[in-house]
Design an enzyme around this catalytic site. Structure first.
Site, PDB file in Angstrom:
ATOM      1  N   TYR A 138       0.758  -1.186  -0.011  1.00  0.00           N
ATOM      2  CA  TYR A 138      -0.119   0.060   0.053  1.00  0.00           C
ATOM      3  C   TYR A 138       0.624   1.335  -0.044  1.00  0.00           C
ATOM      4  CZ  TYR A 138      -4.512  -2.553   0.774  1.00  0.00           C
ATOM      5  OH  TYR A 138      -5.574  -3.334   0.743  1.00  0.00           O
ATOM      6  N   ASP A 221      -0.982 -18.623  -0.142  1.00  0.00           N
ATOM      7  CA  ASP A 221      -1.996 -19.415  -0.977  1.00  0.00           C
ATOM      8  C   ASP A 221      -2.207 -20.704   0.146  1.00  0.00           C
ATOM      9  OD1 ASP A 221       0.778 -20.201  -1.133  1.00  0.00           O
ATOM     10  OD2 ASP A 221       0.350 -20.558  -3.258  1.00  0.00           O
ATOM     11  N   ASP A 245      -5.349  -7.638   4.348  1.00  0.00           N
ATOM     12  CA  ASP A 245      -6.736  -6.979   3.690  1.00  0.00           C
ATOM     13  C   ASP A 245      -7.662  -8.218   3.105  1.00  0.00           C
ATOM     14  OD1 ASP A 245      -8.874  -5.282   2.518  1.00  0.00           O
ATOM     15  OD2 ASP A 245      -7.615  -5.526   0.490  1.00  0.00           O
ATOM     16  N   ASP A 249     -11.141 -10.543   4.882  1.00  0.00           N
ATOM     17  CA  ASP A 249     -12.457 -10.571   4.297  1.00  0.00           C
ATOM     18  C   ASP A 249     -13.055 -12.212   4.011  1.00  0.00           C
ATOM     19  OD1 ASP A 249     -12.839  -7.846   3.608  1.00  0.00           O
ATOM     20  OD2 ASP A 249     -13.837  -8.413   1.807  1.00  0.00           O
TER      21      ASP A 249
HETATM   22  C1  IPM Z   1     -10.078  -2.315   4.415  1.00  0.00           C
HETATM   23  C2  IPM Z   1     -10.435  -1.822   2.915  1.00  0.00           C
HETATM   24  C3  IPM Z   1      -9.510  -0.842   2.445  1.00  0.00           C
HETATM   25  C4  IPM Z   1      -8.099  -1.694   2.363  1.00  0.00           C
HETATM   26  C5  IPM Z   1      -9.742  -0.290   1.106  1.00  0.00           C
HETATM   27  C6  IPM Z   1     -10.908   0.496   1.126  1.00  0.00           C
HETATM   28  C7  IPM Z   1      -8.737   0.801   0.581  1.00  0.00           C
HETATM   29  O1  IPM Z   1     -10.642  -2.868   1.958  1.00  0.00           O
HETATM   30  O2  IPM Z   1     -10.029  -1.807   5.414  1.00  0.00           O
HETATM   31  O3  IPM Z   1     -10.281  -3.432   4.502  1.00  0.00           O
HETATM   32  O4  IPM Z   1      -7.778  -2.185   1.477  1.00  0.00           O
HETATM   33  O5  IPM Z   1      -7.500  -1.544   3.513  1.00  0.00           O
HETATM   34 MN    MN Z   2     -10.686  -4.767   2.991  1.00  0.00          MN
END
Ligand code: IPM
Ligand code: MN
Ligand code: NAD
Length: 353
Positions: A138, A221, A245, A249
């Site tokens: 990032y 992976d 990140d 999720d």
């Molecule tokens: C998160 C989000 C952010 C990230 C995006 C919106 C830039 O996906 O906080 O997980 O990638 O960190």
């Molecule tokens: Mn995210």
């Protein structure tokens, strides 16, 4: 009485809808405790603000925020403003410029929450991700050469400094030691021959100071596969910005969904305000309907309470969320219920009392 100045940035889409609820819970907790209070200041920054003013926050926005003890953020990003502008100029700017280099994201399946994995019970999914939050993939560095020509080349640089890598890994070791848990590092040294080889080297180097901590190292992976096949093997996890990140999720998906996933962006030295937010986005598909799940934002409010030293209250909020999920009362549609955002919070407050 201890007073905390909190900046509230509700942002876009369902951001304002869940933020109101999380503030209600903090106000309730402060009122019930009586030894501390919150002073909330709301900032209308985000995509609508951008469309009116040409910027995501005013030029002195970061100076304004630096005067607060903490920041609560809803969500940023909405169709109509390019994501790389809205996110870079607000959310990522705050994480970076306030050196919030630790992103703590619990992946914990509460009782009553639904898990899509067969044969997995609540105790089996109980991880804490320590995501590097200030550099890595990032960094925002790179180049766009020969734009709009057939020779076009884009370069997106990852930046892993020794300081940045060491401090997040050390933080994770300290946590693992304190909580007597295992520590898993997730990287990708077989393909990323600079950044991730370096990451693995630092993980081993720092580890020499923690012979008492049991460690594991996984390629990203394989780690994704194990999170689905055998989530029990993960306790404390440390990983880079982008891997963290994506994996969180995936973590949300196995721990009740995006409506239950929270994160704290910490500047552990407390030189700058830390920021607390649900990890979901602005959810344009359900925005404005009043049905967004507020529990992720409320869980992040519990992380704020932990950070200020009110761990008992933080734990009470999580217990109340769990009781609510078990009761199946007043849950939002993402949890299989039919309640509105506000009804969900109202029911939760009864369990906190
Ligand atoms: C998160 C989000 C952010 C990230 C995006 C919106 C830039 O996906 O906080 O997980 O990638 O960190
Ligand atoms: Mn995210
Ligand atoms: P998203 O998290 O907004 O939505 C993904 C899915 O999860 C959608 O179906 C949504 O309805 C559902 N969902 C998310 N939160 C929910 C909640 N609280 N209750 C019920 N359902 C919920 O991800 P996306 O669609 O990829 O992104 C939308 C926008 O948000 C984009 O602009 C993106 O860049 C931005 N974004 C911002 C953040 C942030 O501010 N921290 C995080 C992720 C994405």
């Amino acid at each position: 009485m201890q007073k905390y100045k909190i900046a509230v940035i509700p942002g876009d889409g369902i951001g304002p809808e869940v933020m109101r609820e999380s503030v209600k819970v903090l106000e309730h907790v402060a009122g019930a405790d009586g030894s501390f209070a919150f002073d909330f200041t709301w900032f209308p920054w985000g995509c609508e603000y951008y469309l009116k003013n040409g910027e995501m926050m005013p030029a002195d926005g970061m100076d304004i925020l630096s005067g607060f003890d903490a920041i609560l953020l809803g969500a940023v990003g909405f169709p109509g403003v390019p994501d790389h502008i809205s996110l870079r100029d607000l959310l990522l700017r705050i994480r970076h410029d306030f050196d919030e280099y630790i992103n703590l994201r619990p992946v914990k399946l509460l009782q009553g929450a639904s898990c899509p994995l067969a044969g997995v019970r609540p105790g089996d999914v109980d991880m804490l991700f320590v995501r590097e939050n200030s550099e890595g993939e990032y960094s925002g560095q790179g180049a766009w050469l020969y734009k709009d020509t057939p020779q076009e080349v884009v370069i997106q640089d990852s930046v892993f400094s020794r300081k940045g890598t060491e401090r997040v890994i050390r933080y994770a070791y300290e946590l693992a030691r304190k909580e007597k848990k295992t520590l898993t590092s997730i990287s990708k040294g077989n393909a990323l021959n600079y950044s991730m080889v370096f990451w693995d080297q630092i993980f081993a180097e720092v580890g020499r100071d923690y012979p008492d901590v049991e460690t594991h190292s996984l390629l990203v992976d394989a780690a994704s596969m194990f999170m689905v096949k055998d989530p029990k093997r993960f306790q404390i996890v440390v990983t880079s910005n982008l891997f963290g990140d994506i994996l969180t999720d995936l973590g949300a998906a196995i721990a009740g969904g995006m409506g239950l996933a929270a994160g704290a962006n910490l500047n552990p030295e407390r030189k700058y305000p830390s920021m607390f937010e649900p990890i979901h986005g602005s959810a344009p598909d359900i925005a404005g309907k009043g049905t967004a799940n507020p529990l992720a934002a409320i869980w992040s409010a519990s992380q704020l309470l932990d950070f200020f030293g009110y761990e008992d209250w933080g734990a009470r909020i999580i217990q109340a969320i769990e009781k609510l999920l078990i009761s199946k009362e007043a849950l939002t549609p993402d949890q299989g219920g039919a309640a509105t955002t506000e009804e969900c919070t109202a029911a939760l407050l009864r369990y906190i009392r």
